[in-house]
Design an enzyme around this catalytic site. Structure first.
Site, PDB file in Angstrom:
ATOM      1  N   SER A 158       0.988  -1.159  -0.075  1.00  0.00           N
ATOM      2  CA  SER A 158      -0.027   0.074  -0.140  1.00  0.00           C
ATOM      3  C   SER A 158       0.900   1.301  -0.145  1.00  0.00           C
ATOM      4  O   SER A 158       0.520   2.079  -0.597  1.00  0.00           O
ATOM      5  CB  SER A 158      -0.823  -0.025   1.198  1.00  0.00           C
TER       6      SER A 158
ATOM      7  N   PHE B 233      -0.662   9.937  -7.672  1.00  0.00           N
ATOM      8  CA  PHE B 233      -0.323   8.796  -7.317  1.00  0.00           C
ATOM      9  C   PHE B 233      -0.932   7.746  -8.541  1.00  0.00           C
ATOM     10  O   PHE B 233      -1.107   6.769  -8.778  1.00  0.00           O
ATOM     11  CB  PHE B 233      -0.857   8.081  -6.153  1.00  0.00           C
TER      12      PHE B 233
ATOM     13  N   TRP C  23       2.408   1.564  -3.410  1.00  0.00           N
ATOM     14  CA  TRP C  23       1.410   1.909  -4.278  1.00  0.00           C
ATOM     15  C   TRP C  23       1.313   3.515  -4.381  1.00  0.00           C
ATOM     16  O   TRP C  23       1.302   4.017  -5.571  1.00  0.00           O
ATOM     17  CB  TRP C  23       0.033   1.355  -3.969  1.00  0.00           C
ATOM     18  N   HIS C  24       1.522   4.103  -3.207  1.00  0.00           N
ATOM     19  CA  HIS C  24       1.370   5.579  -3.311  1.00  0.00           C
ATOM     20  C   HIS C  24       2.429   6.392  -4.043  1.00  0.00           C
ATOM     21  O   HIS C  24       2.428   7.558  -4.304  1.00  0.00           O
ATOM     22  CB  HIS C  24       1.415   5.953  -1.701  1.00  0.00           C
ATOM     23  N   GLY C  25       3.797   5.722  -4.296  1.00  0.00           N
ATOM     24  CA  GLY C  25       4.499   6.426  -4.898  1.00  0.00           C
ATOM     25  C   GLY C  25       6.042   5.903  -4.799  1.00  0.00           C
ATOM     26  O   GLY C  25       6.082   5.033  -3.725  1.00  0.00           O
TER      27      GLY C  25
END
Lengths: 295, 480
Positions: free
Chosen positions: B322, B480, B325-327
């Site tokens: 997670s 994102f 996934w954001h960056g």
């Protein structure tokens, strides 16, 4: 049901528009007769400009000067303000206008119509602006202009009572700065980097300076351009002095130019390389008063 | 085209009128029209990435058909992995390529090996993380036989590219959205009014609260070395409010826009700052992503079945994923790790399924214990947000270190307007508290008021939005 929805949505949108437009015109009309642009205390000189003059000239000391400079103000908005002062003060004979290395460079063009400056200045100046000036702002930044129209209406409605009878006081004045350049240098980490005047000439901002100068000349009002004191450290990052001189000599050769860039002050008189603190403003204002007496 | 821009205020009414009045002959006509406007919407960001969107759509559409058509489990699995591999390959290339190169170079440098300082100037296509996850959920659901593959290419394309959710979610599921896309749509007055109200509330959160918070939080985070603990703490509070109002505001506008066109999107936020535990927070924050990781990563890995070790491992996996996934930044990964650590005690204690209900569901006020739990959860999340917001890990640790130093007890260095804003934030949360049983805070707030007062409230909210609209700040989650 679809058409009922459309009707109600349109009615709500219409109500909002009526509230904004109606509110603006009602509050503008209420304020119009009470906008006081008459210069007080026998001031003979009207001073307009951006933050340099706003911080440098204390009218409590330079008593012949009414300082209506405002931070970040470009010449388009200044012109609108100057016209109102001229109309209200038939005996006004001289207007002093700030000019600086920043104001001749292209980097100040966004000060006219970028989102931020439109949002800040349009609510204050819209009631004073001419249609061509409004057209310019619209042409330069259409969406920003439309956003700012709503803000202008709401601003006038919200502050109608506050500004009643003292509208001119929100259009500028002396800004007293504390702290000296030493503290300013220490705070380098927590401030945004200072803009570096570019060596490309302004296309938009200077056009409105020319318009303002012409407007005043047409009414036999003397125009004085002024550059306030600058700290020596300013020159290490300023590379457009040649451009500044070129603009002064080519575009404004017929205008009296008072250049105080090298006026003798100490480090403790500066708030930062371009702005005087209250001590510096006191010294400079005394000197300016003497100079103005002689010219 | 930002949701808080003039162009969207022209775009949405135009789409709404054409959709209900002109392109109303059949479901296919409507869907085709929505695809065209969705592609136009996406092209307003960068038309070149339309090709990527089309490619991703084609890939998952045909993979879905292939998976369904295959008779052997090997070929089904092969097509699944082809789709997952290409989808993730694209995501890795566009989003993480430079991160891997930079991290690899940094490792070589630490090992005193020769470093090659090159990277590609890869621009991140807006929304790629979201529409890739749409496509992945679709093919995985077909693989597990939860849904049938969609034969109608127009319907499937719209599932991927529907403009309200294209750039920042909610991450929809085929099981939820595809049936809606197949069904004929009839205009629903209540749903449309609800949509407009939700858009207004979303705009208020974004334009009035989030953007104002950003105005004061950004300088604090950008110049953190010049501030003491109390100011940094205030900055962290402002950012916590900013990111919530920014993202949930975006979601409200997206959901409201979809309601105007007759669609219900998945819920993405459920008053996360009223959570009594970290586990509850993650059931209420970015719900569509959390549930995506739960359904497509955590459960396939075994979930909580198979002992404590496996549960802990799976928990760490989804939180690290997670974060990633954001960056492409170690700060996001640490943020994920920190949240995994936060949730660990409840995993061991077996209390992570506690607090499934709404706080003080049938009461007006929370109990003292509930209030303390909410404050504790908020403070833990606030620390995690410092890592999320910081540029580097060292910056984040420095900020957290300063926050818990003696300077925390000094008066904060804040402009008066920031203090005023901080003072107004409880008012916002009061409205949220009053509406915590509903989808969004003002959904039923004024429904029993007279029309005069209700419309006065909406006029007031609209005026605030117009007043603060000028700066057109982008949404945080668009990166994102």
């Amino acid at each position: 049901m679809f058409y009922i929805f459309l009707k109600r949505a349109a009615f709500f949108a219409g109500l909002l528009v009526v509230f904004l437009v109606g509110g603006y015109y009602v509050t503008s009309a209420l304020n119009a007769g009470n906008r006081n642009f008459v210069l007080q205390n026998g001031a003979r000189y009207l001073l307009v400009g951006h933050s340099h003059t706003a911080c440098a000239v204390d009218p409590a000391i330079a008593k012949s000067v009414a300082n209506f400079s405002a931070s970040g103000e470009s010449y388009l908005y200044m012109g609108a303000k100057v016209r109102k002062f001229v109309e209200a003060n038939g005996s006004l004979k001289s207007v002093i206008i700030a000019i600086s290395n920043n104001s001749v460079s292209k980097e100040l063009d966004p000060w006219v119509a970028s989102d931020f400056f439109l949002g800040y200045f349009m609510p204050r100046y819209y009631p004073l602006m001419s249609q061509p000036e409004k057209d310019t702002l619209f042409r330069e930044n259409k969406s920003g202009y439309i956003y700012s129209l709503g803000k202008t209406a709401l601003d006038n409605i919200f502050y109608a009572g506050y500004r009643y009878g003292r509208y001119s006081s929100v259009l500028g004045g002396f800004e007293r700065l504390n702290g000296d350049i030493g503290k300013w240098e220490q705070s380098a980490a927590i401030r945004t980097p200072e803009a570096i005047p570019s060596d490309t000439v302004s296309s938009l901002n200077l056009q409105y300076l020319e318009n303002m100068v012409q407007y005043l000349k047409d009414r036999d009002i003397r125009v004085i351009l002024i550059r306030t004191p600058l700290h020596r450290s300013f020159w290490s990052r300023c590379k457009n002095e040649w451009l500044f001189q070129k603009v002064i000599h080519e575009q404004f050769s017929s205008v009296l130019f008072l250049d105080f860039k090298d006026f003798q002050l100490t480090d403790s008189d500066f708030h930062d390389p371009e702005h005087l603190n209250a001590d510096g403003a006191g010294k400079f204002s005394r000197h300016l008063e003497l100079v103005l007496e002689k010219i | 085209m930002l949701f808080n821009s003039l162009s969207y205020f022209l775009f949405l009414p135009a789409v709404f009128l054409l959709y209900w009045l002109v392109f109303n002959r059949s479901v296919s006509t409507r869907n085709l029209f929505l695809i065209v406007v969705s592609y136009f919407f996406y092209a307003c960001w960068d038309w070149r990435f339309l090709f990527l969107l089309v490619f991703s759509t084609l890939l998952d559409y045909f993979s879905g058909l292939k998976i369904e058509a295959c008779t052997t489990s090997f070929s089904r699995r092969m097509w699944l992995w082809i789709s997952i591999g290409i989808n993730l390959g694209l995501l890795l290339t566009f989003k993480y390529f430079n991160f891997f190169i930079d991290s690899f170079n940094s490792l070589l440098s630490q090992l005193r090996l020769p470093v090659s300082h090159w990277s590609l100037k890869v621009i991140l296509p807006v929304g790629i993380s979201f529409y890739t996850f749409h496509g992945l959920s679709y093919v995985i659901d077909i693989y597990y036989r939860r849904i049938r593959a969609e034969r109608n290419f127009v319907t499937y394309s719209l599932f991927v590219s529907f403009f309200p959710l294209l750039v920042a979610g909610p991450i929809e599921r085929a099981t939820h959205l595809l049936p809606q896309l197949r069904e004929p749509r009839k205009f629903n007055y209540e749903m449309s009014v609800d949509g407009l109200r939700q858009i207004l509330w979303g705009l208020l959160k974004k334009v009035v609260i989030a953007d104002k918070c950003a105005e004061f939080a950004d300088p604090i985070f950008n110049n953190f070395t010049g501030y003491g603990g109390s100011t940094l703490f205030a900055g962290a509070v402002l950012f916590s409010v900013q990111i919530y109002c920014d993202f949930s505001g975006y979601t409200d506008i997206a959901t409201g826009s979809a309601k105007l066109l007759g669609f219900n999107l998945l819920r993405n936020f459920n008053y996360p700052y009223f959570s009594r535990s970290i586990a509850e927070f993650w059931r209420r924050w970015h719900i569509s992503l959390s549930s995506w990781f739960r359904d497509y990563v955590y459960i396939p890995l075994g979930g909580s079945k198979g002992g404590k070790f496996r549960t802990v491992r799976n928990t760490f996996v989804i939180f690290l994923l997670s974060g990633f996934w954001h960056g492409a930044n170690w700060t996001f990964i640490f943020w994920g790790l920190l949240n995994a650590l936060y949730i660990l005690p409840s995993v061991f204690g077996g209390s992570n399924r506690q607090y499934l209900d709404i706080i003080a569901a049938d009461k007006r006020y929370p109990t003292a214990k509930e209030a303390l739990l909410v404050v504790r959860t908020f403070l833990l999340i606030l620390i995690a947000w410092v890592f999320f917001r910081s540029e580097t890990l060292s910056q984040a640790f420095s900020i957290v270190g300063r926050m818990f130093s003696r300077s925390f007890f000094e008066a904060p260095l804040l402009p008066n307007k920031a203090i005023l804003l901080l003072a107004c934030i409880p008012l916002f949360f009061l409205v949220e508290w009053l509406g915590r049983r509903d989808e969004y805070a003002i959904q039923r707030l004024s429904l029993n008021w007279s029309t005069y007062w209700r419309w006065t409230l909406y006029l007031f909210f609209s005026s605030l939005v117009i007043y603060f609209l000028g700066s057109k700040n982008s949404f945080i989650y668009f990166q994102f």
